[in-house]
Design a protein around this motif. Structure first.
Motif, PDB file in Angstrom:
ATOM      1  N   UNK A 190       0.780   4.349  -2.883  1.00  0.00           N
ATOM      2  CA  UNK A 190       0.439   5.680  -2.354  1.00  0.00           C
ATOM      3  C   UNK A 190       1.464   6.723  -2.789  1.00  0.00           C
ATOM      4  N   UNK A 191       2.758   6.389  -2.632  1.00  0.00           N
ATOM      5  CA  UNK A 191       3.793   7.381  -2.899  1.00  0.00           C
ATOM      6  C   UNK A 191       4.006   7.571  -4.403  1.00  0.00           C
ATOM      7  N   UNK A 248       0.820  -1.218   0.000  1.00  0.00           N
ATOM      8  CA  UNK A 248       0.000   0.000   0.000  1.00  0.00           C
ATOM      9  C   UNK A 248       0.849   1.262   0.000  1.00  0.00           C
ATOM     10  N   UNK A 249       2.046   1.186   0.619  1.00  0.00           N
ATOM     11  CA  UNK A 249       2.893   2.364   0.711  1.00  0.00           C
ATOM     12  C   UNK A 249       3.446   2.750  -0.668  1.00  0.00           C
TER      13      UNK A 249
END
Lengths: 261, 287
Positions: B233-234, B229-230
């Motif tokens: 997102x970024x 998920x990180x």
């Protein structure tokens, strides 16, 4: 050995992959020394961002917290993991295979699942969020790495040494302390370094378990990136990656060559 | 190895093992069970006294096609990244294991593995700097082409894939390399002396013999990418909504923990299914 065209192509491929792996990290490091806050070129050298970072209390507090959590995690995980490794190595018992298999879920299940499950459970039993919860989570993630590393070192241990010591009259505690532990100490050091790295680099589990405003360095960086990042984040990121690569370099050296020196 | 003959040995065994495994029980296995329990609740017991049991959280997954679509999007992302890692990483492992010898091989192997053990968040962040519009990548590529480049890679699916491949590529190289390195040189020599071409050696010997290692690497890439998920997102911005980011939202933004638990558990079921399907191959890779 004759080098064919194919072998040359292979070497070029390998070089390209190394470039792919390291170039972004080097760019980030370079940009932490670049004067433009918007990463504009041409490059102009400055240490301004490092100075600003050093003056940023939030970053410093998060850095100290991260290092402390990693140290506590290392001590606990190394102690518990070494004990378990010795037991798994020395004794044959029913369910041993199952215990070894149980080491894989913390590594193999995505951290998103483990982290959210920990969050739910820790709230349920009253630990809640915060530094103690983060440490409980980090130790669990680091334990399998310690056990695998120490067990690997133990597998090269000659059990006859223990028998020899015992036949010379040493009790089993003395055997453990004077024969077994000295042999596996490079494995323990490597396992400890792995544990430190797992904790220090851990983002996902820390993200769900840390209190907002009281977070570890990676969590703080994630929040900062999502708000729109600054070169200060570059500076601290460059320091983090240098540190974590250095630790891993030491760990792999220890794990592999520890015995021969 | 000592058989458990007497009571004092058994006591020592329990004393040595129980701290580590009790810790894992409290920090991993009980939470995973608690998550299953919570996924059947209407509310959190600590929030409201009148919570009850429901299948509603799972029903929501089935009735709202968005969740299924996003899970499929995450699985597709996992397959794409895994395939890219295999195509890029396997030749690299081949070169490392079969053509480079001695100290150079050891050093190069360490160099390939080292970034994998460094901070994954920071490495994703470094791609954000490289890929951003009018950024370093475009300037660098303009050295080779005569015109102005507008790649606009940042906040695209391509950016997410690049970042994830960068994160997980060393897994495939590591496991393939270990499998390839274990192949006896004499077998290759024998095949060569009987006139087998390089392609035949690769297709009939190296590839089948290293398949368990390659598959182990593929599983080790696929599983975390499906739960990522990180990185989306970024690097993905607006297009970076995946199954993992929806779960993240339930816990840090929407605060619907029972739904988050159900979504997490569905992901866990998918992951366990994949691990179960791959376990015969993984077991072979272990021995």
């Amino acid at each position: 050995m004759k080098t064919s065209l194919l072998a040359h192509a292979g070497r070029v491929w390998l070089a390209l992959i190394l470039f792919f792996l390291y170039a972004p990290i080097l760019v980030m490091a370079a940009m932490s020394l670049n004067a433009s806050p918007f990463y504009q070129l041409p490059f102009k050298f400055t240490t301004e961002w490092y100075e600003e970072m050093a003056g940023n209390e939030q970053i410093i507090a998060a850095a100290i917290r991260s290092v402390l959590i990693a140290c506590v995690t290392t001590v606990i995980a190394t102690a518990l993991g070494t004990c378990a490794s010795v037991a798994l190595f020395r004794y044959d018992f029913k369910g041993k295979r199952l215990l070894q298999v149980l080491l894989f879920p913390p590594i193999a299940i995505p951290w998103l699942i483990t982290g959210t499950a920990m969050l739910i459970f820790f709230f349920f039993i009253g630990i809640g969020r915060g530094t103690p919860a983060v440490i409980v989570g980090h130790v669990a993630l680091a334990l399998p790495y310690v056990i695998v590393t120490v067990t690997a070192r133990l597998s090269s241990f000659d059990i006859a040494l223990e028998e020899a010591a015992r036949s010379l009259g040493a009790d089993s505690w003395t055997v453990l302390r004077r024969v077994t532990l000295p042999w596996i100490s490079p494995g323990i050091v490597a396992g400890g370094l792995f544990a430190f790295a797992v904790s220090f680099d851990q983002f996902v589990v820390s993200y769900f378990l840390s209190e907002p405003g009281d977070s570890t360095l990676p969590v703080m960086i994630y929040t900062a990136i999502r708000k729109g990042f600054t070169p200060e984040i570059n500076a601290i990121s460059t320091i983090i990656i240098t540190l974590s690569m250095g630790i891993m370099f030491l760990a792999t050296r220890k794990a592999k060559f520890g015995g021969e020196h | 190895m000592a058989e458990l003959t007497n009571a004092s040995d058994r006591r020592r065994l329990v004393a040595l093992l129980s701290p580590a495994y009790l810790w894992l029980l409290v920090a991993v296995f009980l939470p995973l069970s608690a998550m299953l329990f919570f996924s059947f609740l209407t509310d959190l017991p600590q929030d409201t006294p009148d919570w009850g049991f429901t299948l509603g959280n799972y029903a929501r997954f089935l009735s709202n096609p968005t969740y299924g679509t996003l899970l499929w999007k995450s699985v597709t992302l996992g397959l794409t990244v895994t395939l890219a890692c295999i195509l890029i990483g396997y030749p690299c492992a081949l070169v490392l294991a079969r053509t480079i010898k001695g100290r150079a091989r050891e050093t190069l192997f360490l160099l390939v593995i080292l970034p994998f053990w460094s901070n994954s968040l920071v490495r994703i962040f470094s791609w954000a700097i490289v890929l951003r519009g009018n950024g370093v990548l475009e300037r660098f590529l303009e050295l080779f082409v005569p015109f102005d480049l507008r790649l606009n890679l940042m906040f695209t699916t391509t950016a997410v894939v690049i970042g994830l491949v960068h994160s997980y590529l060393p897994y495939v190289i590591l496991t393939s390399y270990l499998a390839l390195q274990a192949i006896d040189d004499d077998i290759i020599e024998a095949a060569r002396s009987m006139g087998a071409s390089r392609l035949t050696i690769l297709r009939r010997l190296l590839l089948p013999l290293s398949m368990p290692g390659l598959m182990a690497g593929a599983v080790l890439v696929f599983v975390p990418v499906v739960g990522s998920f990180m990185e989306p997102r970024i690097l993905g911005g607006r297009v970076g909504t995946y199954y993992g980011t929806v779960i993240e939202d339930q816990f840090v933004a929407v605060y619907n923990w029972p739904l988050g638990a159900a979504l997490s558990f569905i992901l866990l079921a998918v992951v366990l299914l994949i691990l179960a399907l791959a376990s015969p191959i993984l077991r072979k890779a272990n021995t």
